[in-house]
Motif scaffolding. Structure first.
Motif, mmCIF file in Angstrom:
data_model
loop_
_atom_site.group_PDB
_atom_site.id
_atom_site.type_symbol
_atom_site.label_atom_id
_atom_site.label_comp_id
_atom_site.label_asym_id
_atom_site.label_seq_id
_atom_site.Cartn_x
_atom_site.Cartn_y
_atom_site.Cartn_z
ATOM 1 N N ASP A 38 0.721 -0.975 0.504
ATOM 2 C CA ASP A 38 0.270 -0.135 0.030
ATOM 3 C C ASP A 38 0.910 1.429 0.446
ATOM 4 N N ALA A 39 2.216 1.138 0.771
ATOM 5 C CA ALA A 39 2.898 2.523 0.426
ATOM 6 C C ALA A 39 3.764 2.344 -0.577
ATOM 7 N N ASP A 79 1.367 4.340 -3.002
ATOM 8 C CA ASP A 79 1.290 5.131 -2.669
ATOM 9 C C ASP A 79 2.361 6.477 -3.039
ATOM 10 N N TYR A 80 3.317 5.568 -3.320
ATOM 11 C CA TYR A 80 4.701 6.711 -3.862
ATOM 12 C C TYR A 80 5.058 6.178 -5.301
ATOM 13 N N LEU A 95 1.740 6.074 -7.193
ATOM 14 C CA LEU A 95 1.456 7.002 -7.761
ATOM 15 C C LEU A 95 1.396 9.373 -6.776
ATOM 16 N N ALA A 96 2.978 9.043 -6.199
ATOM 17 C CA ALA A 96 3.012 10.351 -5.617
ATOM 18 C C ALA A 96 4.093 11.013 -6.700
#
Length: 293
Positions: free
Chosen positions: A178-179, A182-183, A185-186
């Protein structure tokens, strides 16, 4: 869980094939029943575990039937779904050596393309030392400044400009799926919703960066969460090595002839080999830019 529950769970996970997909299989089955083979004695052997596994495998072969021609890549259909392939790749990544390189070393990567064309890079582990892409010098960033190389104006050659280090070894990346997602996508390099661009971001981290095993595993697990992926058997990487493939959808509005990006993994070890147009043939650390192992 009995056989029907296992079948139902598998079917829900991968979806059913269409009547069009099943037509060739049905035709072969009908033909086989008309061959006039002599009847065999009806001897049945039952083993609950083996029967369940065999039945599940047979159902998988039917419900995941996807003609490769639709995707535009090689021959063969996938016997495994993308999540399974990428999860196995994550498991293989966890077995890689966990020893970190020295900050003064370089990541050396040799990539092969069809026609035996190659690309060699030497990237600074900590991003502060000058590296190479082929014969082209890549400036390192030291104290917030990097020298200018290859400038059109000779007066600018060697002058300093502001910079931020770009280390080849990324010990700072997340170690959970999940993290990591997120990375990704950021730090997206494409337009919103362009999963093909996201796939290229993943490849850049896998190929021309070095990560600790936990981060590598998280990268493949994060990729497994991306919608629209499909699995293919019997694909080859850019060096002709066989493996199982994961296709990434082509961007919206692309030409009808556009081919999907395909990750290729070794079918036995589940390690990443390359893509359908490239192959990672050497990846290691060396002590100097330009040095080969």
């Amino acid at each position: 869980m009995d056989e029907l529950d296992l079948i139902r769970e598998r079917a829900e996970a991968v979806g059913f094939a269409t009547a069009e997909d099943l037509a060739p299989v049905r035709a072969r089955l009908v033909a086989a029943t008309r061959t006039g083979r002599p009847a065999r004695s009806r001897r049945w052997f039952w083993a609950a575990g083996a029967t369940t596994i065999g039945l599940a495998a047979a159902i998988t072969a039917v419900v995941t039937l996807t003609p490769a021609a639709r995707i535009g890549v090689g021959a063969g259909v996938a016997n495994a779904d993308p999540v399974k392939v990428l999860t196995e790749a994550a498991g293989a990544a966890l077995t890689e050596p966990a020893t970190a390189p020295r900050p003064d070393q370089f990541l050396y990567v040799k990539t092969e393309y069809p026609g035996h064309q190659t690309r060699e890079v030497w990237f600074s582990v900590d991003g502060t030392r000058d590296g190479l892409v082929g014969d082209t010098k890549i400036p390192g960033c030291r104290d917030g400044k990097a020298p200018v190389y290859g400038a059109n104006d000779p007066k600018l050659e060697g002058t300093l400009e502001d910079c931020v280090p770009s280390p080849a070894y990324r010990a700072d990346l997340p170690t959970t799926a999940d993290a990591m997602l997120d990375y990704l996508l950021a730090h997206y390099s494409g337009k919103k919703g362009d999963t093909n661009a996201l796939g290229k971001d993943v490849i850049n981290l896998v190929v021309e960066r070095a990560l600790p095993p936990g981060a590598y595993a998280a990268l493949f697990e994060a990729a497994a969460k991306v919608p629209g992926l499909e699995a293919l058997d019997h694909v080859t990487d850019g060096a002709g090595r066989p493996g199982v493939g994961i296709t990434w959808p082509v961007p919206g509005g692309s030409s009808p002839d556009a081919k999907p990006l395909v990750f290729v993994f070794d079918a036995a070890t589940h390690r990443y080999l390359g893509t359908n147009t490239s192959a990672v043939v050497v990846k290691t650390f060396v002590d100097q830019a330009g040095q080969r192992p």
